[in-house]
Design a protein around this motif. Structure first.
Motif, PDB file in Angstrom:
ATOM      1  N   HIS A 239      -3.688   5.493  -1.764  1.00 43.44           N
ATOM      2  CA  HIS A 239      -4.535   6.557  -1.217  1.00 43.44           C
ATOM      3  C   HIS A 239      -3.856   7.887  -1.522  1.00 43.44           C
ATOM      4  CE1 HIS A 239      -7.393   4.195   1.288  1.00 43.44           C
ATOM      5  NE2 HIS A 239      -6.410   3.309   1.262  1.00 43.44           N
TER       6      HIS A 239
ATOM      7  N   ASP B  51     -10.866  -0.265  -7.884  1.00 45.20           N
ATOM      8  CA  ASP B  51     -10.685  -0.913  -6.586  1.00 45.20           C
ATOM      9  C   ASP B  51      -9.274  -0.727  -6.037  1.00 45.20           C
ATOM     10  OD1 ASP B  51     -13.300  -1.907  -6.505  1.00 45.20           O
ATOM     11  OD2 ASP B  51     -12.752  -3.621  -7.766  1.00 45.20           O
ATOM     12  N   GLU B  52      -8.401  -0.063  -6.797  1.00 43.38           N
ATOM     13  CA  GLU B  52      -7.015   0.101  -6.364  1.00 43.38           C
ATOM     14  C   GLU B  52      -6.695   1.499  -5.849  1.00 43.38           C
ATOM     15  OE1 GLU B  52      -4.644  -3.117  -9.192  1.00 43.38           O
ATOM     16  OE2 GLU B  52      -4.554  -0.976  -9.683  1.00 43.38           O
TER      17      GLU B  52
ATOM     18  N   TYR C 196      -7.708  -0.567  -0.735  1.00 43.97           N
ATOM     19  CA  TYR C 196      -7.083   0.212  -1.802  1.00 43.97           C
ATOM     20  C   TYR C 196      -5.566   0.107  -1.693  1.00 43.97           C
ATOM     21  CZ  TYR C 196     -11.619   2.444  -2.625  1.00 43.97           C
ATOM     22  OH  TYR C 196     -12.930   2.687  -2.934  1.00 43.97           O
TER      23      TYR C 196
ATOM     24  N   SER D  23      -8.037  -0.795   4.898  1.00 45.86           N
ATOM     25  CA  SER D  23      -8.384  -0.471   3.521  1.00 45.86           C
ATOM     26  C   SER D  23      -7.894  -1.540   2.550  1.00 45.86           C
ATOM     27  CB  SER D  23      -7.787   0.885   3.127  1.00 45.86           C
ATOM     28  OG  SER D  23      -7.992   1.143   1.756  1.00 45.86           O
TER      29      SER D  23
ATOM     30  N   GLN E 257       0.840  -1.199   0.000  1.00 42.79           N
ATOM     31  CA  GLN E 257       0.000   0.000   0.000  1.00 42.79           C
ATOM     32  C   GLN E 257       0.876   1.250   0.000  1.00 42.79           C
ATOM     33  OE1 GLN E 257      -2.386   1.963   3.427  1.00 42.79           O
ATOM     34  NE2 GLN E 257      -3.820   0.445   2.615  1.00 42.79           N
TER      35      GLN E 257
ATOM     36  N   GLN F 116      -7.855   5.407  -4.382  1.00 35.77           N
ATOM     37  CA  GLN F 116      -8.830   6.319  -3.777  1.00 35.77           C
ATOM     38  C   GLN F 116      -8.201   7.710  -3.696  1.00 35.77           C
ATOM     39  OE1 GLN F 116      -9.888   6.394   0.569  1.00 35.77           O
ATOM     40  NE2 GLN F 116     -11.890   5.757  -0.163  1.00 35.77           N
TER      41      GLN F 116
END
Length: 845
Positions: A283, A81-82, A280, A278, A16, A84
């Motif tokens: 971010h 979906d990856e 994602y 999350s 992430q 935000q």
């Protein structure tokens, strides 16, 4: 052995990334040097500039190079979906985020159409065709970003330092300005201010710590955008001005460690929550210099001591010591890695360079969480005194002064408007349009679920066909309002257009796609300035700038669902009573009657679909929603479902939506009230010429009902006979045009590009009459929705209360003057005796 160690290192997986940045270069905010130049060119707006857009486009390329090309954290093409994206509610931060997104997912990476039949890729406007010779949803392969933001007064995560979010910050700010440290630095800096005043040729008494920061804001903007800078300033003094800007900003706003920890608590709470919960992979937060400096201080990459030592040319006693001001497009990147044993660790980048956290290059996540939680303040809301609004005497006096000035301006504006009404001839004054989003994936998993899950095709996300629909609709708007009516300028003007969207990816991305059609190939002129000012701090020479001048990010406004009274007035999160209303609607006599009348049709549907359960009309409605998505996106359809059955279900679909959402006249008028109040408010005040609302089928059908362009009751009673019912398809739109001629203003309404008959079956209606007729349907929204208001406590001195009473009296006098003026111009409103006649006329709207 080395190879084994290398494998172990490579086994760590980047899972992430969270990136937070400052917006790109903008115009100045303050008038302090060469004001005539900036005033003449309308540059005191703080709006994003071409340089700022270029900076973030390149920063997006850097993110793509790092997290798509090298680490392959993200897919090469956008996956909803990856990623935000959140921004503050500011034009410059939203435009920066959009420009960055276009660098991250450049031309040629947008979605391709799965729907080959072009009748499904156009909005429902008669005569409009899809003549685009490209399989991309939007020509050149653009990808519309799902950018979100919160309103300023509710954005605790990104604006946790502002008085509207944390009222106690006003008190702390006042204390900072009279602290011993502030006074000491002010005194020691006097020689610097004298030198600065001499080179700028201004009065030394006009310069202090606070004003110096404003000068730096102006000079930074000038340097980046090619505006004229003071030629006499030496490089040494320019460096000192920047160093003092860092010092003064921190002294004024967050002088103590407690203040730093308090204001960063909401952001770090969100950071930790996203790391743990999350799904994602990326971010993004688009913010301001305030956020950057706060994080520099909170993460111990700088300090007030560092700023002082750098400015006063003293030895730096503690590293790191980043004393430069967080420039345009400055950014933090938090990278989260996972080892084979599932433990996580963090690495931190600032402007593309790794920095240690708590003395470690790679900090174990649990340790990082412990360190951060130790800094965070418990019960942020209570510590900020968010349960009340504390108003200082001096601020209140300023408010009273502003109100009195506003009163004078209202009077003056009213006089001008009234007289202008008699000088204009058939002129389009304002336009407001509301549309449904484009084609999307299904919302419900009720048929062929495995197929849709394999396609990642559930969740109601906008598809390539939906993007194409709104791009073409944007082209239609351009043809009508730019080319034919000459209503809007050829190039985008931030003062002409405002865009609102509901808090859904499909409406956000529909708005983006539409605006690309409305303003294609924007000609962005880069300023003549040093190349170093055009690039973000992360710039690497191998990055190439391609196709940058073909897209201009247009900002929009969005509020979260629970606060969206205009576009989500029917939602239970906004109107708690609506949940009860919908449950009652499903059990009403009309619903039972419709279930009874459609028994044979429903049985036929279940037989063709191979469904053994007895489905009611509301369950079948969900199947039809899925089928609409299949047809528009060329997804698989049930092979045994006959055309005859499907066509009858289409009529049932429209009727079911109406009786479920707003079955009674009270419900219809209740949910429409906030939108119409907002519509007339925007028509009545000076401001934007073109207002856009990106919404849903529920909004469009509700307005069709309130304008009597369709009827829920006639359709239900005459089901299977002759009935007029209509359900708004994808990209359906309603346009309210406000015109004026020699004697009055009037309204014209278009639905899907065709003028509709209103007010007695005519295509135009006196604005005042239209407004009055709609106003008769208004409901007490807050009361009938059973909304519980938050109590706000004002602590005001007595003399302020007296001032407000005087303001109210002043307003009363102004209103009397306006009424007298209207009478002198012979403008009459209907008397009470005419109410019955007006109500009868309303039946014809």
């Amino acid at each position: 052995m080395f190879y084994f160690l290398l494998l172990c290192v490579n086994a760590d997986q980047l899972v992430q990334v969270q990136a937070i940045w400052r917006h790109g270069a903008r115009t100045p905010l303050h008038c302090n040097w060469n004001c005539d130049y900036f005033t003449k060119n309308n540059l005191f707006t703080g709006d994003i500039t071409a340089t700022g857009l270029r900076q973030h486009f390149i920063l997006g390329q850097w993110l793509r190079s790092r997290y798509i090309d090298k680490t392959q954290l993200l897919s090469p093409t956008f996956d909803i979906d990856e990623v935000q994206i959140y921004s503050t509610d500011s034009m410059r931060t939203k435009s920066s985020a959009e420009a960055n997104f276009e660098g991250l997912y450049p031309q040629g990476t947008g979605p391709n159409l799965t729907q080959k039949d072009k009748k499904f890729t156009v909005p429902p406007i008669e005569g409009i065709v899809d003549s685009i010779d490209s399989n991309f949803a939007i020509p050149l392969g653009y990808q519309a970003p799902p950018l979100r933001h919160r309103e300023a007064f509710d954005d605790k995560i990104l604006r946790g330092y502002e008085s509207g979010i944390c009222p106690i910050s006003v008190k702390y700010g006042d204390e900072n300005l009279v602290s011993d440290l502030f006074k000491d630095i002010e005194l020691r800096s006097r020689p610097f201010f004298n030198e600065m005043a001499q080179q700028l040729q201004v009065d030394p008494q006009t310069l202090d710590i606070i004003n110096e920061h404003k000068y730096w804001d102006t000079f930074e903007s000038q340097a980046h955008n090619g505006y004229p800078n003071p030629p006499q300033i030496t490089q040494r003094l320019e460096d000192k001005i920047e160093q003092m800007a860092s010092l003064s900003f921190a002294l004024e706003r967050w002088q103590t460690r407690y203040q730093i920890d308090l204001y960063t608590t909401p952001f770090f709470e969100n950071l930790l929550d996203q790391i743990e919960n999350s799904t994602y992979k990326l971010h993004i937060y688009s913010t301001h210099d305030s956020n950057m400096q706060l994080l520099l201080l909170a993460l111990n990459l700088t300090s007030l001591e560092c700023y002082q030592q750098a400015f006063f040319d003293q030895p730096i006693t503690k590293l790191p010591c980043i004393y430069t001001y967080p420039s345009y497009a400055s950014n933090f990147v938090f990278e989260i890695y996972q080892r084979d044993d599932k433990t996580k660790y963090l690495k931190l980048l600032y402007n593309g360079t790794y920095f240690q956290i708590a003395g470690q290059d790679e900090i174990n996540y649990e340790k990082f969480k412990t360190v951060i939680r130790h800094q965070m303040v418990t019960d942020y809301d209570s510590k900020c005194q968010r349960n009340m609004i504390v108003v200082k005497d001096r601020i209140s006096v300023m408010i009273v002064m502003y109100v009195l000035i506003a009163v004078v301006l209202i009077l003056f504006t009213s006089i001008i408007v009234l007289y202008r009404k008699y000088r204009q001839k058939n002129k389009l004054v304002k336009v407001q349009t509301i549309w449904r989003h484009g084609a999307r994936t299904p919302l419900h998993c009720n048929w062929n679920c495995e197929y849709f899950q394999e396609l990642d095709g559930l969740g109601g996300e906008l598809t390539a066909a939906g993007m194409r629909q709104h791009f073409i609709l944007g082209q239609w708007f351009r043809k009508r309002y730019v080319e034919d009516l000459k209503f809007l300028d050829e190039q985008y003007d931030i003062d002409q257009i405002e865009v609102f969207t509901s808090d859904r990816n499909r409406t956000i991305m529909s708005a983006m796609s539409n605006l690309l059609g409305l303003y294609p190939n924007f000609d962005i002129k880069m300023p003549q300035t040093k190349s170093e000012y055009i690039y973000p701090p992360n710039y690497q020479k191998f990055l190439e700038i391609e196709n940058f001048n073909q897209y201009f990010p247009i900002p929009f406004h969005m509020v979260e669902i629970q606060d969206d009274f205009v576009l989500k007035s029917y939602d239970a999160k906004v109107c708690p009573k609506s949940a009860e209303n919908k449950n009652q609607n499903k059990l009403s006599d009309i619903s039972r009657l419709l279930n009874k009348q459609t028994k044979q049709l429903r049985n036929q549907f279940c037989q063709e679909m191979g469904i053994t359960d007895d489905l009611d009309i509301f369950q079948i409605h969900q199947y039809l929603d899925t089928f609409h998505s299949c047809i528009n996106n060329n997804f698989e359809m049930p092979k045994n479902l006959t055309k005859g059955t499907y066509d009858q279900l289409e009529d049932l679909f429209a009727i079911t939506a109406a009786i479920y959402n707003y079955q009674t006249p009270m419900q219809q008028n209740l949910y429409a009230t906030p939108f119409y109040q907002n519509l007339f408010k925007k028509f009545d005040k000076q401001g934007f010429k073109f207002t856009i609302y990106s919404a849903h089928d529920t909004n469009i059908q509700l307005l069709l009902l309130t304008l009597n362009l369709t009827s829920r009751f006639t359709s239900i009673k005459l089901f299977n006979l002759i009935a007029f019912i209509h359900f708004p398809g994808y990209a359906s739109n309603i346009i309210f045009e406000l015109w004026e001629n020699d004697t009055e203003q009037y309204i014209k309404v278009l639905y899907n590009g065709t003028y509709m008959q209103i007010c007695g079956k005519t295509e135009q209606c006196s604005y005042n009459k239209f407004k009055q007729l709609i106003a008769y349907t208004y409901q007490d929204y807050e009361k009938q929705c059973e909304i519980i208001q938050k109590q706000i406590i004002f602590k005001l001195p007595k003399f302020i209360m007296i001032s407000w009473i005087l303001v109210i009296l002043g307003l009363g006098i102004v209103l009397i003057m306006i009424v007298q003026l209207r009478r002198s111009l012979k403008i009459r409103y209907p008397k009470k005796a005419q109410r019955k006649s007006l109500e009868m006329q309303f039946q014809g709207i």
